[in-house]
Design a protein around this motif. Structure first.
Motif, PDB file in Angstrom:
ATOM      1  N   SER A 133      -5.744  -5.739   3.241  1.00  0.00           N
ATOM      2  CA  SER A 133      -5.503  -4.773   1.827  1.00  0.00           C
ATOM      3  C   SER A 133      -6.585  -3.650   2.303  1.00  0.00           C
ATOM      4  CB  SER A 133      -6.102  -5.445   0.783  1.00  0.00           C
ATOM      5  OG  SER A 133      -5.004  -6.823   0.508  1.00  0.00           O
ATOM      6  N   ALA A 189      -2.608  -0.974   6.583  1.00  0.00           N
ATOM      7  CA  ALA A 189      -1.706  -1.336   5.169  1.00  0.00           C
ATOM      8  C   ALA A 189      -1.465  -0.001   4.295  1.00  0.00           C
ATOM      9  CB  ALA A 189      -2.722  -2.247   4.502  1.00  0.00           C
ATOM     10  N   THR A 234      -1.172  -1.544  -1.073  1.00  0.00           N
ATOM     11  CA  THR A 234      -2.073  -2.267   0.162  1.00  0.00           C
ATOM     12  C   THR A 234      -2.115  -3.876  -0.159  1.00  0.00           C
ATOM     13  OG1 THR A 234      -4.115  -1.735  -0.992  1.00  0.00           O
ATOM     14  CG2 THR A 234      -3.029  -0.242   0.718  1.00  0.00           C
ATOM     15  N   ILE A 248       0.934  -5.518   0.694  1.00  0.00           N
ATOM     16  CA  ILE A 248       1.013  -5.773   2.055  1.00  0.00           C
ATOM     17  C   ILE A 248       0.192  -6.865   2.699  1.00  0.00           C
ATOM     18  CG2 ILE A 248       0.505  -4.531   4.450  1.00  0.00           C
ATOM     19  CD1 ILE A 248       3.077  -3.455   2.995  1.00  0.00           C
TER      20      ILE A 248
END
Length: 422
Positions: free
Chosen positions: A371, A376, A387, A390
């Motif tokens: 993150s 990301a 993020t 992700i």
């Protein structure tokens, strides 16, 4: 006539002991289920990072692992009957402190969560090691079915906790989470009372037989079963501990809906699969192999699929795939290593708790690291994702390695035990 009355009395006593074990294992679900449901609350209310939240899970299972190892080597020094009867009260104390300290000292909230976690983890470790061999030591016409049914109660305990938690939060809001924990702290007391009026079977004899039958084949078999339960535990607990947060923050599903349709259905599938095996199951090696393979697919779909629907179903179907990985390994051990004893159950519990320690913690670390990375941010911009989303997706992909390695191990185990039979 007197003999028949004695038989009925013995059977009644055995049923009381089973009920006590079932009650204790059912109440353990609050220890495993409720804290992960509160991860997002702790993150927002107390500013606890995902890594530290994962550390709570790590502490939980590392403490259990320590208890497992102590009982593996020193079980003969314990008054097992007394430990079994007292351990639910330790759960109550841990849950009480888990809720009390953050309420009274918000600045020391994490310390309170940590102290409570250590206490109820001690009880959980004792329960995992001692309740399974207690069930196994009771006379039964279907011992494999009893073991599978016993472990299914945990799943239905999780279901009850999810429903109770969701209802409580909908009425009193998540900021009052501590009052729910105070209520749950009283539940294990009933299990303790049942144990005090129940006869506990003597398992020390089984342990002495086990020590007398140590062979090369038994040592290798135990090592393989320990590795199998490790990967199975990783596969189950990474998802069960993070499914709520993943659905809320990665898939954008409202918490109450995600908990009921996510973790609750995960638990239903977990319990239904175990009950089905208890009634109809056979060929545990094939069940374990298919479970590992299915879990591998579920983790990869959850992490890679851009579809919220596909990722959602992948998460809940992990419950079906991983249902037999822990209890099934115990059945595998009982089938291939007779008279296993308390030490063997403790060793497998150690392997399972080690897996349950590592996998959720690894998930939390991956989420935080990814993150905060620039990669990301770039991927998130390209896919219109945050993020954090992700990071959560990346965590699922990394955790897919556990069932994949478990699949490879199961292929070897099937070949090894087949070879040793001939």
């Amino acid at each position: 006539m007197v003999g028949g009355m004695n038989t009925v009395k013995i059977r009644s006593n055995e049923n009381t002991t089973r009920l006590a074990c079932y009650s204790a294992y059912f109440t353990m679900s609050s220890v495993f289920c409720v804290p992960p449901l509160l991860f997002v609350t702790f993150h927002e209310q107390y500013g606890v990072s995902y890594t530290l939240l994962g550390t709570l899970v790590l502490t939980n299972f590392c403490t259990q692992l320590g208890i497992d190892l102590i009982l593996t080597f020193f079980s003969k020094y314990f008054n097992v009957r007394m430990v079994i009867r007292v351990m639910p009260l330790i759960t109550s104390l841990g849950l009480f402190l888990y809720a009390l300290i953050p309420s009274l000292f918000p600045k020391a909230a994490y310390a309170g969560l940590l102290i409570g976690t250590v206490l109820f983890s001690v009880s959980s470790g004792l329960s995992e090691v001692l309740l399974s061999p207690t069930i196994a030591a009771l006379p039964s016409d279907n011992p494999q079915g009893d073991m599978s049914l016993f472990h299914s109660l945990y799943a239905f305990g999780v279901l009850c906790m999810v429903l109770i938690t969701t209802l409580f939060f909908s009425v009193f809001t998540e900021s009052n989470w501590m009052y729910l924990l105070f209520f749950l702290a009283f539940l294990p007391v009933a299990a303790s009372l049942l144990f005090w009026i129940s006869p506990i079977p003597d398992m020390a004899k089984e342990a002495s037989v086990t020590r007398a039958e140590k062979t090369r084949r038994r040592a290798i078999g135990l090592a393989l079963c320990t590795a199998c339960i490790f990967f199975g535990s990783c596969s189950e607990n990474a998802m069960s501990n993070w499914i709520s947060g993943f659905m809320e923050n990665a898939l954008g599903i409202e918490k109450s809906i995600g908990d009921i349709l996510g973790l609750a259905i995960f638990a239903v599938l977990l319990g239904a699969a175990r009950i089905s095996y208890a009634k109809y199951g056979k060929n545990i090696c094939r069940v374990l192999l298919l479970g590992m393979m299915g879990a591998s697919v579920c983790y990869l779909v959850a992490g890679l699929s851009p579809s919220v629907t596909a990722a959602f179903f992948a998460c809940i179907l992990t419950g079906l795939c991983t249902a037999m990985l822990w209890p099934g390994t115990l059945i595998l051990m009982e089938e291939n290593i007779p008279h296993a004893g308390v030490e063997a159950f403790a060793l497998l519990a150690a392997g399972g708790d080690l897996g349950a320690s590592i996998a959720p913690q690894l998930m939390g670390v991956v989420v935080d690291v990814v993150s905060e990375s620039s990669a990301a941010a770039e991927i998130g911009m390209a896919l219109s994702m945050t993020t954090e989303q992700i990071g959560l997706k990346a965590g699922m992909i990394v955790c897919a390695m556990f069932p994949i390695l478990g699949t490879v191990l199961m292929l070897f185990i099937m070949r090894y035990f087949k070879k040793t039979e001939t």
